[in-house]
Scaffold this motif. Structure first.
Motif, PDB file in Angstrom:
ATOM      1  N   ILE A 162      -3.222   5.275   1.375  1.00  0.00           N
ATOM      2  CA  ILE A 162      -3.933   5.241   2.763  1.00  0.00           C
ATOM      3  C   ILE A 162      -3.261   6.554   3.489  1.00  0.00           C
ATOM      4  CG2 ILE A 162      -4.070   4.064   4.787  1.00  0.00           C
ATOM      5  CD1 ILE A 162      -4.373   1.536   3.066  1.00  0.00           C
ATOM      6  N   VAL A 163      -3.927   7.429   4.033  1.00  0.00           N
ATOM      7  CA  VAL A 163      -3.513   8.382   5.036  1.00  0.00           C
ATOM      8  C   VAL A 163      -3.923   8.007   6.537  1.00  0.00           C
ATOM      9  CG1 VAL A 163      -3.566  10.933   5.623  1.00  0.00           C
ATOM     10  CG2 VAL A 163      -3.965  10.462   3.317  1.00  0.00           C
ATOM     11  N   ILE A 164      -3.032   8.013   7.218  1.00  0.00           N
ATOM     12  CA  ILE A 164      -2.972   7.766   8.720  1.00  0.00           C
ATOM     13  C   ILE A 164      -2.650   9.034   9.323  1.00  0.00           C
ATOM     14  CG2 ILE A 164      -2.617   6.197  10.807  1.00  0.00           C
ATOM     15  CD1 ILE A 164      -1.511   4.121   8.403  1.00  0.00           C
ATOM     16  N   GLU A 201       0.838  -1.201  -0.118  1.00  0.00           N
ATOM     17  CA  GLU A 201       0.020   0.025  -0.042  1.00  0.00           C
ATOM     18  C   GLU A 201       0.935   1.415  -0.177  1.00  0.00           C
ATOM     19  OE1 GLU A 201      -3.248  -0.170  -0.174  1.00  0.00           O
ATOM     20  OE2 GLU A 201      -3.752  -2.006   0.443  1.00  0.00           O
ATOM     21  N   ASP A 202       0.376   2.453  -0.512  1.00  0.00           N
ATOM     22  CA  ASP A 202       0.788   3.533  -0.571  1.00  0.00           C
ATOM     23  C   ASP A 202       0.356   4.252   0.661  1.00  0.00           C
ATOM     24  OD1 ASP A 202       2.532   5.806  -1.309  1.00  0.00           O
ATOM     25  OD2 ASP A 202       1.020   6.552  -2.214  1.00  0.00           O
ATOM     26  N   VAL A 203       1.407   4.464   1.933  1.00  0.00           N
ATOM     27  CA  VAL A 203       0.781   5.155   3.178  1.00  0.00           C
ATOM     28  C   VAL A 203       1.426   6.395   3.184  1.00  0.00           C
ATOM     29  CG1 VAL A 203       0.619   4.656   5.451  1.00  0.00           C
ATOM     30  CG2 VAL A 203       0.680   2.836   3.946  1.00  0.00           C
ATOM     31  N   ILE A 204       0.693   7.411   3.586  1.00  0.00           N
ATOM     32  CA  ILE A 204       1.016   8.820   3.802  1.00  0.00           C
ATOM     33  C   ILE A 204       0.691   9.062   5.376  1.00  0.00           C
ATOM     34  CG2 ILE A 204       0.748  11.268   3.549  1.00  0.00           C
ATOM     35  CD1 ILE A 204       1.580   9.728   1.195  1.00  0.00           C
ATOM     36  N   GLU A 205       1.758   9.296   6.289  1.00  0.00           N
ATOM     37  CA  GLU A 205       1.391   9.664   7.666  1.00  0.00           C
ATOM     38  C   GLU A 205       1.467  11.131   7.748  1.00  0.00           C
ATOM     39  OE1 GLU A 205       3.815   7.095  10.211  1.00  0.00           O
ATOM     40  OE2 GLU A 205       4.772   6.461   8.457  1.00  0.00           O
ATOM     41  N   THR A 206       0.444  11.356   8.845  1.00  0.00           N
ATOM     42  CA  THR A 206       0.234  12.779   9.147  1.00  0.00           C
ATOM     43  C   THR A 206       0.085  12.919  10.555  1.00  0.00           C
ATOM     44  OG1 THR A 206      -0.420  15.286   8.364  1.00  0.00           O
ATOM     45  CG2 THR A 206      -2.121  13.275   8.342  1.00  0.00           C
ATOM     46  N   VAL A 207       0.122  14.239  11.017  1.00  0.00           N
ATOM     47  CA  VAL A 207      -0.157  14.444  12.590  1.00  0.00           C
ATOM     48  C   VAL A 207      -0.719  15.546  12.707  1.00  0.00           C
ATOM     49  CG1 VAL A 207       2.233  15.600  12.788  1.00  0.00           C
ATOM     50  CG2 VAL A 207       0.977  14.537  14.745  1.00  0.00           C
ATOM     51  N   GLU A 208      -1.576  15.752  13.977  1.00  0.00           N
ATOM     52  CA  GLU A 208      -2.633  16.856  14.364  1.00  0.00           C
ATOM     53  C   GLU A 208      -2.169  17.374  15.762  1.00  0.00           C
ATOM     54  OE1 GLU A 208      -5.209  18.744  13.161  1.00  0.00           O
ATOM     55  OE2 GLU A 208      -4.116  18.205  11.430  1.00  0.00           O
TER      56      GLU A 208
END
Ligand code: TMP
Length: 216
Positions: free
Chosen positions: A93-95, A34-41
């Motif tokens: 997939i954005v996590i 999978e192509d996964v992009i991680e981000t944070v808030e």
């Protein structure tokens, strides 16, 4: 490979282990192709990172609750435009490490600003963008407070403003997460955060697979 993008979020009290779990999930999904992009808030984008510094700076101890909440949403609006929407549209997939559910728990309950306000601001900032699946890593208050205390002793001083809240505040935050899981049981899945990192990850993976099997 995913047929369409997915937007996953991790939630929980400070020190619950969600960041570690999120990284493990991202790694497992990447292994699966999978192509996964991680981000944070708050954070994730350059502008969001600047907002994060303002929010967590202990020098800003006099920040009002309303300004605080609007800043969290400002960072999120940028995250929607810059990362979440484009990446999911491209099939990734954005996590995200935290999302609006944190504002619901910390500002809506912890600061007692109320959930209605959080809902309204979410509509403005996120414009209908909601997580497909939220994993709430649930630990008890004692563990959270102890971990936050030891983390404070080791991290840079400018990342601690939110960790300096009272016990009563965190009791309310936890209540917020409980209410959220009760209100949205299909989207918000509680994961027992007790035990080793590996044990918790087995639960995270099981919850993800269960979601995936029903996501047609
Ligand atoms: P973190 O340590 O998980 O990165 O989160 C930073 C702190 O910000 C944490 O104490 C929770 C708090 N927070 C809120 O109060 N409201 C929010 O909307 C978000 C995203 C975080």
């Amino acid at each position: 490979m995913s047929r369409h993008g997915l937007f996953l979020t991790f939630e929980g009290l400070d020190g619950c282990g969600k960041t570690t779990q999120m990284r493990l999930l991202a790694a497992r999904l990447r292994q699966a192709g999978e192509d996964v992009i991680e981000t944070v808030e708050p954070g994730g984008t350059r502008i969001g990172g600047d907002i994060r510094r303002i929010l967590l700076d202990p020098a800003n101890g006099n920040m009002g609750s309303t300004a605080e909440m609007l800043l969290y949403f400002a960072a999120r609006a940028q995250n929607v435009d810059e990362i979440v929407n484009p990446a999911t549209a491209a099939g990734s997939i954005v996590i995200s490490d935290r999302w609006t559910d944190s504002t619901w728990a910390y500002q809506g309950f912890g600061r007692a600003l109320g959930v209605e306000l959080v809902r309204r601001l979410d509509e403005i900032a996120c414009r209908g963008r909601k997580p497909d699946l939220t994993l709430w890593v649930d630990i008890d208050l004692e563990t959270s407070l102890n971990r936050a205390k030891s983390r404070n002793a080791s991290v840079e001083a400018n990342d601690t403003r939110m960790d300096e809240q009272s016990r009563a505040f965190y009791e309310q935050v936890l209540e917020g997460y409980r209410r959220l899981a009760a209100e949205e049981p299909r989207r918000v899945i509680r994961v027992d955060g007790r035990g080793s990192v590996e044990e918790v990850f087995e639960r995270v993976w099981a919850a993800f697979e269960e979601y995936r099997s029903g996501d047609v």
